[in-house]
Scaffold this motif. Structure first.
Motif, PDB file in Angstrom:
ATOM      1  N   LEU A 129      47.296  57.761  40.993  1.00  0.00           N
ATOM      2  CA  LEU A 129      47.357  56.409  40.457  1.00  0.00           C
ATOM      3  C   LEU A 129      46.716  55.456  41.458  1.00  0.00           C
ATOM      4  CD1 LEU A 129      48.472  54.665  38.139  1.00  0.00           C
ATOM      5  CD2 LEU A 129      50.637  54.551  39.382  1.00  0.00           C
ATOM      6  N   ALA A 130      45.769  54.641  41.000  1.00  0.00           N
ATOM      7  CA  ALA A 130      45.012  53.759  41.895  1.00  0.00           C
ATOM      8  C   ALA A 130      45.081  52.315  41.415  1.00  0.00           C
ATOM      9  CB  ALA A 130      43.560  54.226  41.986  1.00  0.00           C
ATOM     10  N   THR A 131      46.306  51.823  41.206  1.00  0.00           N
ATOM     11  CA  THR A 131      46.497  50.490  40.638  1.00  0.00           C
ATOM     12  C   THR A 131      45.851  49.406  41.478  1.00  0.00           C
ATOM     13  OG1 THR A 131      48.592  51.216  39.655  1.00  0.00           O
ATOM     14  CG2 THR A 131      48.220  48.855  39.814  1.00  0.00           C
ATOM     15  N   SER A 132      46.100  49.406  42.774  1.00  0.00           N
ATOM     16  CA  SER A 132      45.572  48.339  43.631  1.00  0.00           C
ATOM     17  C   SER A 132      44.046  48.343  43.635  1.00  0.00           C
ATOM     18  CB  SER A 132      46.099  48.494  45.056  1.00  0.00           C
ATOM     19  OG  SER A 132      47.484  48.279  45.104  1.00  0.00           O
ATOM     20  N   ALA A 133      43.454  49.518  43.734  1.00  0.00           N
ATOM     21  CA  ALA A 133      41.996  49.611  43.732  1.00  0.00           C
ATOM     22  C   ALA A 133      41.414  49.118  42.414  1.00  0.00           C
ATOM     23  CB  ALA A 133      41.567  51.053  43.994  1.00  0.00           C
ATOM     24  N   ARG A 134      42.067  49.452  41.307  1.00  0.00           N
ATOM     25  CA  ARG A 134      41.605  48.987  39.994  1.00  0.00           C
ATOM     26  C   ARG A 134      41.628  47.469  39.912  1.00  0.00           C
ATOM     27  NH1 ARG A 134      45.627  52.297  37.043  1.00  0.00           N
ATOM     28  NH2 ARG A 134      46.296  50.225  36.354  1.00  0.00           N
ATOM     29  N   GLU A 135      42.752  46.892  40.306  1.00  0.00           N
ATOM     30  CA  GLU A 135      42.906  45.445  40.169  1.00  0.00           C
ATOM     31  C   GLU A 135      41.943  44.691  41.082  1.00  0.00           C
ATOM     32  OE1 GLU A 135      47.035  44.716  40.799  1.00  0.00           O
ATOM     33  OE2 GLU A 135      47.614  45.573  38.857  1.00  0.00           O
ATOM     34  N   ASP A 136      41.783  45.169  42.299  1.00  0.00           N
ATOM     35  CA  ASP A 136      40.854  44.507  43.228  1.00  0.00           C
ATOM     36  C   ASP A 136      39.438  44.532  42.675  1.00  0.00           C
ATOM     37  OD1 ASP A 136      42.949  44.044  44.927  1.00  0.00           O
ATOM     38  OD2 ASP A 136      42.461  45.659  46.329  1.00  0.00           O
ATOM     39  N   LEU A 137      39.020  45.685  42.142  1.00  0.00           N
ATOM     40  CA  LEU A 137      37.663  45.801  41.632  1.00  0.00           C
ATOM     41  C   LEU A 137      37.473  44.956  40.382  1.00  0.00           C
ATOM     42  CD1 LEU A 137      34.867  46.996  41.812  1.00  0.00           C
ATOM     43  CD2 LEU A 137      35.694  48.994  40.538  1.00  0.00           C
ATOM     44  N   ALA A 138      38.444  44.950  39.475  1.00  0.00           N
ATOM     45  CA  ALA A 138      38.312  44.145  38.259  1.00  0.00           C
ATOM     46  C   ALA A 138      38.170  42.667  38.603  1.00  0.00           C
ATOM     47  CB  ALA A 138      39.525  44.370  37.359  1.00  0.00           C
ATOM     48  N   GLU A 139      38.955  42.206  39.562  1.00  0.00           N
ATOM     49  CA  GLU A 139      38.860  40.803  39.972  1.00  0.00           C
ATOM     50  C   GLU A 139      37.489  40.498  40.564  1.00  0.00           C
ATOM     51  OE1 GLU A 139      41.471  37.533  42.495  1.00  0.00           O
ATOM     52  OE2 GLU A 139      41.756  39.673  42.884  1.00  0.00           O
ATOM     53  N   GLN A 140      36.979  41.402  41.390  1.00  0.00           N
ATOM     54  CA  GLN A 140      35.663  41.198  41.994  1.00  0.00           C
ATOM     55  C   GLN A 140      34.555  41.198  40.944  1.00  0.00           C
ATOM     56  OE1 GLN A 140      35.340  44.345  44.887  1.00  0.00           O
ATOM     57  NE2 GLN A 140      37.192  43.698  45.973  1.00  0.00           N
ATOM     58  N   MET A 141      34.620  42.115  40.002  1.00  0.00           N
ATOM     59  CA  MET A 141      33.598  42.195  38.961  1.00  0.00           C
ATOM     60  C   MET A 141      33.592  40.941  38.098  1.00  0.00           C
ATOM     61  SD  MET A 141      34.050  46.207  37.822  1.00  0.00           S
ATOM     62  CE  MET A 141      32.906  46.072  36.441  1.00  0.00           C
ATOM     63  N   ALA A 142      34.774  40.439  37.751  1.00  0.00           N
ATOM     64  CA  ALA A 142      34.842  39.232  36.925  1.00  0.00           C
ATOM     65  C   ALA A 142      34.320  38.015  37.675  1.00  0.00           C
ATOM     66  CB  ALA A 142      36.280  39.003  36.470  1.00  0.00           C
ATOM     67  N   ALA A 143      34.635  37.933  38.969  1.00  0.00           N
ATOM     68  CA  ALA A 143      34.170  36.791  39.769  1.00  0.00           C
ATOM     69  C   ALA A 143      32.659  36.790  39.914  1.00  0.00           C
ATOM     70  CB  ALA A 143      34.824  36.827  41.143  1.00  0.00           C
ATOM     71  N   ALA A 144      32.049  37.978  39.886  1.00  0.00           N
ATOM     72  CA  ALA A 144      30.598  38.085  40.060  1.00  0.00           C
ATOM     73  C   ALA A 144      29.831  37.880  38.757  1.00  0.00           C
ATOM     74  CB  ALA A 144      30.252  39.446  40.653  1.00  0.00           C
ATOM     75  N   ASP A 145      30.524  37.804  37.642  1.00  0.00           N
ATOM     76  CA  ASP A 145      29.883  37.676  36.331  1.00  0.00           C
ATOM     77  C   ASP A 145      30.149  36.283  35.788  1.00  0.00           C
ATOM     78  OD1 ASP A 145      29.138  37.752  33.648  1.00  0.00           O
ATOM     79  OD2 ASP A 145      29.840  39.801  33.348  1.00  0.00           O
ATOM     80  N   PRO A 146      29.099  35.466  35.557  1.00  0.00           N
ATOM     81  CA  PRO A 146      29.311  34.098  35.055  1.00  0.00           C
ATOM     82  C   PRO A 146      30.087  34.059  33.741  1.00  0.00           C
ATOM     83  CG  PRO A 146      27.047  34.411  35.766  1.00  0.00           C
ATOM     84  CD  PRO A 146      27.679  35.766  35.780  1.00  0.00           C
ATOM     85  N   ASP A 147      29.998  35.120  32.955  1.00  0.00           N
ATOM     86  CA  ASP A 147      30.722  35.181  31.682  1.00  0.00           C
ATOM     87  C   ASP A 147      32.019  35.976  31.791  1.00  0.00           C
ATOM     88  OD1 ASP A 147      28.717  33.773  30.244  1.00  0.00           O
ATOM     89  OD2 ASP A 147      27.520  35.614  30.137  1.00  0.00           O
ATOM     90  N   GLY A 148      32.360  36.406  33.004  1.00  0.00           N
ATOM     91  CA  GLY A 148      33.501  37.295  33.181  1.00  0.00           C
ATOM     92  C   GLY A 148      34.837  36.579  33.174  1.00  0.00           C
TER      93      GLY A 148
END
Length: 356
Positions: A129-148
């Protein structure tokens, strides 16, 4: 405000089918206490999580956080992702699910079938289970996407709001006060969102949360566990949806006992529930005799067992993970018998496990 249809016989969107799920009376004790299961697998996607997925999207639209053509990016173990996939498809959004291989393969395949892009944070063959890694990456991906837009379900107040209707359904269908809720706690939205609304509606409901052994929300040492979509693994942050001010008791249930309960209910009653719901039912069977006579007790069943045919209900997988336990299943049989849960004659005579 957008009108949400829940009772119409003919609807125009899949999400209009959310809600009005049935209550199954699993048993009634000799003292009149009833134990009811709210079968949320009858929602679209087969899970309660679509309730809060829709609510998070609607509230994000109202707040201007999610605009036409937007990109939803969320960390998920499966059921929330399935709900977001439906809502994204209906409303014209792209959806990326940040996942790990701990999620059931059926959930991952279903998300992909509904147009979701799956972004894995673990390599093939890695099942931790990689909950922390998932959440950190999702937040980073959304911040990098103007439509995210990152829903951040663990800390999104709309998560709990999505279960207000569930509380009203319980009161309407049970036709009595709800004296106790005994439910699994993952993000905390379903248990505490339902409990908060019941309290607002004048109920004095006892709130009992259930998490896997190894989860840290109720204290104690952390460790690995296999119950999917529930608990807070070591290293993850306990989300704001977990409202300790509403919690009367926290109980931990092992994977062995949770899965044995799910398997016993399938064998005895033809009722397929997921592993985390098995854990909540296991805990509730111990709680029932301690409550006042004539109580009405409810467990919200998050999803059905059909999503776990390759895990909980697969003897080879269970054996490989040292979870297949004849004594545990026989113990669950005894608990179900003591509570008055009916079983067919053939189920009583059949051994729970057929060893090769």
């Amino acid at each position: 405000m957008e009108t949400i249809a829940t009772t119409a016989r003919v609807v125009s969107r899949v999400s209009d089918l959310i809600g009005s799920t049935p209550l199954l009376q699993l048993c009634t004790l000799e003292n009149g206490t009833r134990y009811l299961l709210k079968l949320e697998q009858f929602n679209p996607t087969g899970s309660m999580k679509i309730r809060m997925a829709r609510q998070m999207v609607i509230d994000a639209e109202v707040a201007g956080l999610l605009r036409p053509g937007g990109h939803i990016i969320e960390s998920t173990s499966g059921n929330t992702g399935l709900g977001l996939a439906v809502v994204a498809a209906e409303r014209g959004y792209r959806f990326t699910a940040v996942v790990d291989n701990h999620a059931s393969a059926e959930k991952l395949r279903s998300m992909r079938a509904m147009g979701a892009h799956l972004h894995f944070v673990t390599e093939d063959g890695e099942t931790e289970l990689a909950t922390s890694a998932r959440e950190d990456l999702a937040e980073q991906m959304a911040a990098a996407d103007p439509d995210g837009w990152f829903p951040e379900q663990h800390n999104n107040p709309s998560n709990a709001v999505g279960y207000r209707a569930l509380a009203a359904e319980l009161l309407d269908d049970a036709a009595s006060p709800i004296d106790a809720l005994v439910c699994a706690v993952g993000t905390g939205g379903s248990l505490f969102g339902t409990a908060r609304e019941l309290r607002r509606l004048g109920q004095s409901t006892t709130v009992i949360g259930v998490e896997p052994v190894g989860s840290i929300a109720f204290g104690g040492p952390g460790g690995p566990y296999h119950q999917s979509g529930t608990g807070t693994p070591p290293g993850a942050t306990i989300g704001t949806a977990v409202d300790y001010s509403l919690l009367d008791q926290g109980i931990k249930v092992s994977d062995v006992d949770a899965f044995a309960t799910a398997r016993a209910l399938a064998r005895r009653n033809g009722l397929m529930v997921g592993g985390s719901s098995g854990g909540a039912i296991f805990a509730a069977l111990d709680v029932l005799p301690t409550l006042p006579a004539g109580s009405t007790v409810v467990t919200i069943v998050c999803d059905g067992g059909e999503k776990y045919l390759d895990t909980v209900f697969d003897d080879e997988w269970m054996t490989r993970h040292e979870l297949l336990d004849l004594a545990a299943e026989l113990h669950v049989d005894e608990k179900l018998d003591a509570a008055g849960v009916p079983a067919s004659r053939s189920a009583r005579e059949q051994s729970p496990i057929e060893y090769a």
